[in-house]
Design a protein around this motif. Structure first.
Motif, PDB file in Angstrom:
ATOM      1  N   GLY A 140      41.414 -61.500  11.288  1.00  0.00           N
ATOM      2  CA  GLY A 140      40.100 -61.067  10.852  1.00  0.00           C
ATOM      3  C   GLY A 140      39.939 -61.426   9.382  1.00  0.00           C
ATOM      4  O   GLY A 140      40.843 -61.177   8.586  1.00  0.00           O
ATOM      5  N   VAL A 166      38.251 -64.825  12.712  1.00  0.00           N
ATOM      6  CA  VAL A 166      37.026 -64.141  13.132  1.00  0.00           C
ATOM      7  C   VAL A 166      36.472 -63.363  11.941  1.00  0.00           C
ATOM      8  O   VAL A 166      37.206 -62.599  11.308  1.00  0.00           O
ATOM      9  CB  VAL A 166      37.306 -63.170  14.309  1.00  0.00           C
ATOM     10  CG1 VAL A 166      36.022 -62.499  14.768  1.00  0.00           C
ATOM     11  CG2 VAL A 166      37.960 -63.907  15.468  1.00  0.00           C
ATOM     12  N   SER A 203      35.241 -60.630  11.014  1.00  0.00           N
ATOM     13  CA  SER A 203      35.060 -59.234  11.406  1.00  0.00           C
ATOM     14  C   SER A 203      36.306 -58.452  11.012  1.00  0.00           C
ATOM     15  O   SER A 203      37.412 -58.998  10.999  1.00  0.00           O
ATOM     16  CB  SER A 203      34.847 -59.112  12.916  1.00  0.00           C
ATOM     17  OG  SER A 203      34.772 -57.757  13.304  1.00  0.00           O
ATOM     18  N   LEU A 220      30.809 -67.372  12.466  1.00  0.00           N
ATOM     19  CA  LEU A 220      31.463 -66.145  12.897  1.00  0.00           C
ATOM     20  C   LEU A 220      32.907 -66.342  13.316  1.00  0.00           C
ATOM     21  O   LEU A 220      33.690 -65.397  13.316  1.00  0.00           O
ATOM     22  CB  LEU A 220      30.668 -65.525  14.046  1.00  0.00           C
ATOM     23  CG  LEU A 220      29.206 -65.177  13.711  1.00  0.00           C
ATOM     24  CD1 LEU A 220      28.479 -64.720  14.969  1.00  0.00           C
ATOM     25  CD2 LEU A 220      29.149 -64.130  12.629  1.00  0.00           C
ATOM     26  N   GLN A 262      36.811 -55.596  12.750  1.00  0.00           N
ATOM     27  CA  GLN A 262      36.961 -54.767  13.945  1.00  0.00           C
ATOM     28  C   GLN A 262      37.954 -55.400  14.916  1.00  0.00           C
ATOM     29  O   GLN A 262      37.759 -56.538  15.367  1.00  0.00           O
ATOM     30  CB  GLN A 262      35.602 -54.589  14.644  1.00  0.00           C
ATOM     31  CG  GLN A 262      34.538 -53.959  13.775  1.00  0.00           C
ATOM     32  CD  GLN A 262      34.901 -52.528  13.426  1.00  0.00           C
ATOM     33  OE1 GLN A 262      35.325 -51.760  14.277  1.00  0.00           O
ATOM     34  NE2 GLN A 262      34.739 -52.188  12.152  1.00  0.00           N
ATOM     35  N   LYS A 320      38.475 -54.896  18.005  1.00  0.00           N
ATOM     36  CA  LYS A 320      37.900 -55.258  19.308  1.00  0.00           C
ATOM     37  C   LYS A 320      37.210 -56.615  19.251  1.00  0.00           C
ATOM     38  O   LYS A 320      37.239 -57.370  20.223  1.00  0.00           O
ATOM     39  CB  LYS A 320      36.934 -54.183  19.804  1.00  0.00           C
ATOM     40  CG  LYS A 320      35.695 -53.992  18.957  1.00  0.00           C
ATOM     41  CD  LYS A 320      34.831 -52.849  19.485  1.00  0.00           C
ATOM     42  CE  LYS A 320      33.692 -52.565  18.556  1.00  0.00           C
ATOM     43  NZ  LYS A 320      32.547 -53.415  18.755  1.00  0.00           N
ATOM     44  N   ASP A 321      36.629 -56.971  18.105  1.00  0.00           N
ATOM     45  CA  ASP A 321      36.006 -58.285  17.951  1.00  0.00           C
ATOM     46  C   ASP A 321      37.057 -59.387  17.982  1.00  0.00           C
ATOM     47  O   ASP A 321      36.870 -60.431  18.604  1.00  0.00           O
ATOM     48  CB  ASP A 321      35.222 -58.369  16.639  1.00  0.00           C
ATOM     49  CG  ASP A 321      34.018 -57.435  16.611  1.00  0.00           C
ATOM     50  OD1 ASP A 321      33.592 -56.950  17.683  1.00  0.00           O
ATOM     51  OD2 ASP A 321      33.492 -57.196  15.502  1.00  0.00           O
ATOM     52  N   THR A 379      38.370 -59.804  21.549  1.00  0.00           N
ATOM     53  CA  THR A 379      37.381 -60.490  22.384  1.00  0.00           C
ATOM     54  C   THR A 379      37.356 -61.982  22.084  1.00  0.00           C
ATOM     55  O   THR A 379      37.346 -62.804  23.006  1.00  0.00           O
ATOM     56  CB  THR A 379      35.979 -59.879  22.179  1.00  0.00           C
ATOM     57  OG1 THR A 379      36.033 -58.495  22.532  1.00  0.00           O
ATOM     58  CG2 THR A 379      34.946 -60.569  23.047  1.00  0.00           C
ATOM     59  N   ALA A 380      37.352 -62.348  20.808  1.00  0.00           N
ATOM     60  CA  ALA A 380      37.359 -63.767  20.432  1.00  0.00           C
ATOM     61  C   ALA A 380      38.635 -64.440  20.928  1.00  0.00           C
ATOM     62  O   ALA A 380      38.598 -65.569  21.436  1.00  0.00           O
ATOM     63  CB  ALA A 380      37.223 -63.913  18.924  1.00  0.00           C
ATOM     64  N   MET A 430      29.267 -58.641  17.829  1.00  0.00           N
ATOM     65  CA  MET A 430      30.330 -59.280  18.588  1.00  0.00           C
ATOM     66  C   MET A 430      29.774 -60.237  19.624  1.00  0.00           C
ATOM     67  O   MET A 430      30.364 -61.273  19.866  1.00  0.00           O
ATOM     68  CB  MET A 430      31.183 -58.194  19.239  1.00  0.00           C
ATOM     69  CG  MET A 430      32.383 -58.741  19.957  1.00  0.00           C
ATOM     70  SD  MET A 430      33.482 -59.584  18.832  1.00  0.00           S
ATOM     71  CE  MET A 430      33.735 -61.091  19.671  1.00  0.00           C
ATOM     72  N   ILE A 481      29.635 -63.690  18.343  1.00  0.00           N
ATOM     73  CA  ILE A 481      30.907 -64.398  18.267  1.00  0.00           C
ATOM     74  C   ILE A 481      31.268 -64.984  19.623  1.00  0.00           C
ATOM     75  O   ILE A 481      31.625 -66.150  19.738  1.00  0.00           O
ATOM     76  CB  ILE A 481      32.033 -63.470  17.762  1.00  0.00           C
ATOM     77  CG1 ILE A 481      31.768 -63.063  16.306  1.00  0.00           C
ATOM     78  CG2 ILE A 481      33.395 -64.142  17.898  1.00  0.00           C
ATOM     79  CD1 ILE A 481      32.721 -62.019  15.769  1.00  0.00           C
TER      80      ILE A 481
END
Length: 86
Positions: free
Chosen positions: A63, A33, A35, A73, A37, A39-40, A43-44, A1, A4
């Motif tokens: 995602g 993103v 990912s 990413l 996840q 949370k990723d 955050t992005a 992460m 990213i």
């Protein structure tokens, strides 16, 4: 992460936004993103919101399994509405 966040936070002003008179002309963003996840993605999304400051256009956060370029990413699509002379 961390990669990213560094990628999004460290990128120069996107080339496409140089044709937009003001960031407030952006009416919607889509953030992709690489990912699965949550949370990723969150955050992005926050990095993109921080980029726009007080202007908070609606955004879709997705995602995806992979993006188009090696080691890519994240990708941000921004739609702007700009009035031209009437």
């Amino acid at each position: 992460m961390a990669e990213i966040v560094a990628s999004l936070a460290g990128m120069p002003d996107p080339v496409a936004l140089h044709h937009v008179p003001a960031l407030t002309d952006v009416v919607k963003t889509t953030v992709y993103v690489a990912s699965s996840q949550q949370k990723d993605l969150v955050t992005a999304g926050q990095v993109v919101r921080d980029f726009f400051g007080d202007h908070d256009p609606p955004s879709t956060l997705l995602g995806v399994a992979v993006l188009g370029y090696t080691d890519q990413l994240a990708e941000v699509e921004a739609v702007a509405a700009v009035r031209t002379g009437a």
